[in-house]
Design an enzyme around this catalytic site. Structure first.
Site, PDB file in Angstrom:
ATOM      1  N   ASP A  59       0.846  -1.184   0.000  1.00  0.00           N
ATOM      2  CA  ASP A  59       0.000   0.000   0.000  1.00  0.00           C
ATOM      3  C   ASP A  59       0.887   1.241   0.000  1.00  0.00           C
ATOM      4  O   ASP A  59       1.854   1.321   0.763  1.00  0.00           O
ATOM      5  CB  ASP A  59      -0.891   0.019   1.241  1.00  0.00           C
ATOM      6  CG  ASP A  59      -2.342   0.325   0.900  1.00  0.00           C
ATOM      7  OD1 ASP A  59      -2.573   1.348   0.227  1.00  0.00           O
ATOM      8  OD2 ASP A  59      -3.222  -0.458   1.301  1.00  0.00           O
ATOM      9  N   ASP A  91      -3.184   4.724  -2.379  1.00  0.00           N
ATOM     10  CA  ASP A  91      -4.309   5.240  -1.606  1.00  0.00           C
ATOM     11  C   ASP A  91      -4.686   6.643  -2.079  1.00  0.00           C
ATOM     12  O   ASP A  91      -3.815   7.520  -2.204  1.00  0.00           O
ATOM     13  CB  ASP A  91      -3.910   5.256  -0.128  1.00  0.00           C
ATOM     14  CG  ASP A  91      -5.046   5.601   0.792  1.00  0.00           C
ATOM     15  OD1 ASP A  91      -5.979   4.781   0.903  1.00  0.00           O
ATOM     16  OD2 ASP A  91      -5.005   6.685   1.407  1.00  0.00           O
ATOM     17  N   GLU A 124      -6.418   4.016  -6.065  1.00  0.00           N
ATOM     18  CA  GLU A 124      -7.725   4.277  -5.456  1.00  0.00           C
ATOM     19  C   GLU A 124      -8.087   5.724  -5.736  1.00  0.00           C
ATOM     20  O   GLU A 124      -7.305   6.636  -5.443  1.00  0.00           O
ATOM     21  CB  GLU A 124      -7.674   4.032  -3.948  1.00  0.00           C
ATOM     22  CG  GLU A 124      -9.020   4.268  -3.282  1.00  0.00           C
ATOM     23  CD  GLU A 124      -8.915   4.430  -1.778  1.00  0.00           C
ATOM     24  OE1 GLU A 124      -9.828   3.971  -1.073  1.00  0.00           O
ATOM     25  OE2 GLU A 124      -7.926   5.025  -1.308  1.00  0.00           O
ATOM     26  N   HIS A 163     -10.996  -3.373   2.615  1.00  0.00           N
ATOM     27  CA  HIS A 163     -10.942  -2.963   4.022  1.00  0.00           C
ATOM     28  C   HIS A 163     -11.832  -1.762   4.320  1.00  0.00           C
ATOM     29  O   HIS A 163     -12.026  -1.424   5.493  1.00  0.00           O
ATOM     30  CB  HIS A 163      -9.502  -2.632   4.404  1.00  0.00           C
ATOM     31  CG  HIS A 163      -8.940  -1.487   3.613  1.00  0.00           C
ATOM     32  ND1 HIS A 163      -8.624  -1.585   2.275  1.00  0.00           N
ATOM     33  CD2 HIS A 163      -8.654  -0.207   3.970  1.00  0.00           C
ATOM     34  CE1 HIS A 163      -8.174  -0.423   1.846  1.00  0.00           C
ATOM     35  NE2 HIS A 163      -8.175   0.429   2.857  1.00  0.00           N
ATOM     36  N   ASP A 164     -12.372  -1.109   3.289  1.00  0.00           N
ATOM     37  CA  ASP A 164     -13.225   0.062   3.480  1.00  0.00           C
ATOM     38  C   ASP A 164     -14.692  -0.213   3.181  1.00  0.00           C
ATOM     39  O   ASP A 164     -15.521   0.686   3.315  1.00  0.00           O
ATOM     40  CB  ASP A 164     -12.761   1.214   2.579  1.00  0.00           C
ATOM     41  CG  ASP A 164     -11.500   1.889   3.071  1.00  0.00           C
ATOM     42  OD1 ASP A 164     -11.224   1.815   4.287  1.00  0.00           O
ATOM     43  OD2 ASP A 164     -10.779   2.484   2.248  1.00  0.00           O
TER      44      ASP A 164
END
Length: 562
Positions: free
Chosen positions: A99, A206, A264, A336-337
Site C-alpha cells: 500500500d 491510496d 484508489e 478494508h473500506d
C-alpha cells in the site's frame, strides 16, 4: 505499455495485516502470521498479494497515517520478517504489492515535525495557510477555507506553535503533503524505489487522485445545514495529476519494470479512468472506482438503501464497455473500506449465505478485469453485527457518529447505518478455526459472533464450500482466454432478479446467468442466446442444463456457440 500486461491475467488477494493472523498473542495480526498462512492464498489460486499498510504508524487510521515509510511497525514484526515474507511469496510464484499512502502522512512523521517550524526547509512540504482574513486564528470560522474532512469536521487544523492552519482531508493526524513541491515528489519516488529494490512488485495507491489540488484554494458551496463544503472536484483529479502520475512512472520505472499499480480514486468517472489507465500512456495499470459501491446509498454511507439490481449491473457494464478498447478494470465488491458483500448484496441467512456468496463471486469474476478477493470473502464472511458505538474502532465511524448525533440524527438511525456500512465490518479478525484461531490473546476487534459456523477450516474442508467455488472461478480465468479477453455484453439489463451477460472472443462465447434473489426465478429463455449444444462450465448450486428456472442464488456459466 504492453497490450497484455501480466496483471491482466492475475487475481489479487488483499490482506489487512492487523486482522489476518497473530502469532505473538498481542491481539494484532503480524507478518509471521501472513507467512504461516500463505499456502491458503496460494491454494485459492491468487497470484498477487496486496498488503494494507505495515509501516510505522500511531494507528490513528489503522496504519493509513504513516510516521515512517521505510520501517516496519513493531506491531507487525521486523524488516527481517518482511524480507522472509517477500521470499516466501516469490517462492510460491506470487507477487507482493504494498500500500502506498502519499497524499498525506501522519502528523508524527519527521517531515511534518520539521514542517511545523516556520522557516524550516520542509515548511512547504505540507499545505499551510494563515487564518481567514479578519478572523482571529484558532477561532470558529477562521479556517482558510470551508472545506470539510472526509472523517468529519473541518479539513483544517490550527497549529498554535506556528500560528497557521494545515490541510488534512482525512483525520487531523493525517496532514496532506504538498505535491506542488518537487522536493516532496523526489522523496516519495526515492522511497518507492527502495521498496522495489527490496523485492516489492508494485503498489496500491491510496486516494492517489487527491495529490493534485486546484489552486488557489477557495471556498466550496455549502449544503443547507452543513457547515463544511464537500465539493470533491476541488480536491480530486487536479490539473497536475497526469503530470505527477507520468513523472512517478518514469522515476520509479513502473512500466519498464512491469510493476503492478492500481490507484484508489474518489470521484473518478469513466473518462478520468480512461485517461489514467490508457494503454497508450505510462500512468497506472488500473483504478479503483467508487461508483458501483455507491449505488445503494442515499447521499451518504450512513443512509443505505435496498439495492436495485439493475443499477449495479448497468454500472459495471458501463465500465466494461468504456474501458474495453483502452484501459483496464479492477473488479471488487469488498475491501478494508467496504462492508461484507454477502450481507450487503447477498443473503447472509444460514439458508442462503453460501449460495449468495458464490453467486456474487461468479458474476464479479466473469467480468473483464483483474479480480480482487478480500480476506474472508472467500469463505463468505458476514458483517460484524455491532450494535453499540463502543464496539467500533474505526476513526471514520466514530467521527460520523459524533457529527450525525450532534446534528440531531437519532442514535438508533446512525447505528443502523454503521451496522450496514461501517468499515469495521470488513476488519474483524480472520476466523481460521471454529474456536477463532486468530490469536491466543484478546483480539483488537471482536471476532464475528458466527465464527463457530463461518471459518476457514470448515469451509475449505467442504467440497461445496465458498472457497472451493472461488478456486474454480480463479482456475477458469487462468485457463480460459475468453474470461480474460472476451468482449462483454449485458443481457436483461432491467431485470431486477437475473444477472446475465456474455463474454465473446472470436468464435468462443461464455454465457453467465445468475439468480440474485432468495426465491426461485423463471428465466426468459427467448431473451438469451441459444443453448443448443451448450456445455455447462461452472455451476454454483445445482448442476444442470435446464434454464427454465433457477434456484435461489444459483449461478451458471455456459460455453455456447458464438
Amino acid at each position: 505499455m504492453a497490450q497484455t500486461p501480466w496483471w491482466s491475467r492475475s487475481v489479487v488477494y488483499q490482506i489487512y495485516p492487523r486482522s489476518f493472523a497473530d502469532t505473538d498473542g498481542d491481539g494484532f495480526g503480524d507478518l509471521r502470521g501472513i507467512i504461516d498462512h500463505l499456502d491458503h492464498v496460494a491454494d485459492l489460486g491468487a497470484d498477487v498479494l496486496w498488503l494494507s499498510p505495515i509501516y510505522v504508524s500511531p494507528q490513528d487510521d489503522n496504519g493509513y497515517d504513516i510516521a515512517d515509510y521505510e520501517a516496519i511497525d513493531p506491531m507487525f514484526g521486523t524488516m527481517d520478517d518482511f524480507d522472509e515474507l517477500v521470499a516466501a511469496v516469490h517462492s510460491r510464484g506470487m507477487k507482493l504489492v504494498m500500500d502506498l499512502v502519499v497524499n498525506h502522512t501522519s502528523d508524527e512523521h519527521a517531515w511534518f515535525t520539521e514542517s511545523r517550524q516556520p522557516g524550516s526547509d520542509k515548511r512547504d512540504w505540507y499545505v499551510w495557510r494563515p487564518a481567514r482574513e479578519g478572523h482571529e486564528p484558532g477561532t470558529p470560522g477562521a479556517e482558510p477555507t470551508n472545506w470539510g474532512s472526509f472523517f468529519g469536521g473541518s479539513a483544517w487544523a490550527y497549529d498554535e506553535a506556528s500560528g497557521e492552519y494545515y490541510l488534512h482531508l482525512f483525520s487531523r493526524k493525517q496532514p496532506d503533503l504538498n505535491w506542488e513541491n518537487p522536493a516532496v515528489r523526489e522523496a516519495v519516488y526515492a522511497m518507492m524505489n527502495r521498496w522495489v529494490d527490496r523485492g516489492v512488485d508494485g503498489f496500491r495507491m491510496d486516494v492517489i487522485n487527491l495529490i493534485s489540488k486546484t489552486y488557489p484554494l477557495a471556498d466550496g458551496v455549502l449544503t443547507p445545514g452543513d457547515p463544511y463544503s464537500f465539493e470533491i472536484e476541488r480536491v480530486a483529479n487536479g490539473p497536475r495529476l497526469i503530470e505527477f502520475l507520468e513523472e512517478m512512472n518514469r522515476e520509479v520505472g513502473i512500466t519498464s519494470k512491469q510493476l503492478f499499480t492500481v490507484g484508489e480514486m474518489v470521484a473518478c468517472g469513466l473518462e478520468h479512468a480512461r485517461e489514467y489507465t490508457s494503454r497508450h500512456h505510462d500512468r497506472l495499470g488500473m483504478v479503483f472506482t467508487f461508483e458501483h459501491v455507491s449505488v445503494d446509498q442515499s447521499g451518504s454511507k450512513l443512509s443505505p438503501k435496498k439495492l436495485h439490481l439493475p443499477d449495479l449491473k448497468q454500472n459495471l457494464a458501463r465500465w466494461q464497455e468504456g474501458l474495453a478498447d483502452d484501459g483496464w478494470n479492477s473488479l471488487y465488491f469488498e475491501n478494508h473500506d467496504q462492508p461484507r458483500s454477502v450481507s450487503r448484496w447477498g443473503d447472509d441467512s444460514p439458508e442462503h449465505r453460501v449460495a449468495s456468496a458464490k453467486a456474487l463471486a461468479t458474476v464479479l469474476h466473469l467480468h473483464q478485469g483483474t479480480p480482487y478477493v478480500y480476506q474472508g470473502q472467500e469463505i463468505g464472511m458476514t458483517n460484524a453485527g455491532f450494535t453499540r458505538i463502543e464496539q467500533y474502532a474505526d476513526v471514520e465511524a466514530r467521527g460520523q457518529f459524533a457529527q450525525a448525533t450532534a446534528a440531531g440524527v437519532p442514535e438508533e438511525a446512525v447505528l443502523a447505518g454503521l451496522s450496514a456500512m461501517s468499515r469495521d465490518n470488513a476488519r474483524t479478525p480472520m476466523p481460521w478455526t471454529p474456536e477463532g484461531g486468530f490469536t491466543t490473546g484478546t483480539p483488537w476487534l471482536p471476532l464475528n459472533a458466527n465464527t463457530a459456523s463461518i471459518n476457514v477450516a470448515d469451509d475449505v474442508a467442504d467440497p461445496d464450500g465458498v472457497a472451493a467455488h472461488y478456486k474454480a472461478l480463479i482456475a477458469l480465468r487462468r485457463e480460459d482466454v475468453v474470461v480474460r479477453d472476451g468482449a462483454f455484453e449485458l443481457l436483461l439489463p432491467d431485470d431486477e432478479t437475473l444477472w446475465a451477460f456474455t463474454r465473446t472472443l472470436g468464435d468462443q462465447r461464455l454465457l453467465v446467468v445468475a439468480n440474485m434473489s432468495s426465491h426461485l426465478a423463471g428465466v426468459p429463455i427467448s431473451a438469451l442466446p441459444s443453448l443448443e449444444d451448450a456445455e455447462l462450465v461452472l455451476s454454483s448450486v445445482y448442476p444442470g442444463t435446464d434454464l427454465q428456472t433457477l434456484a435461489p442464488w444459483e449461478a451458471r456459466v455456459y460455453r455456447i456457440r458464438a
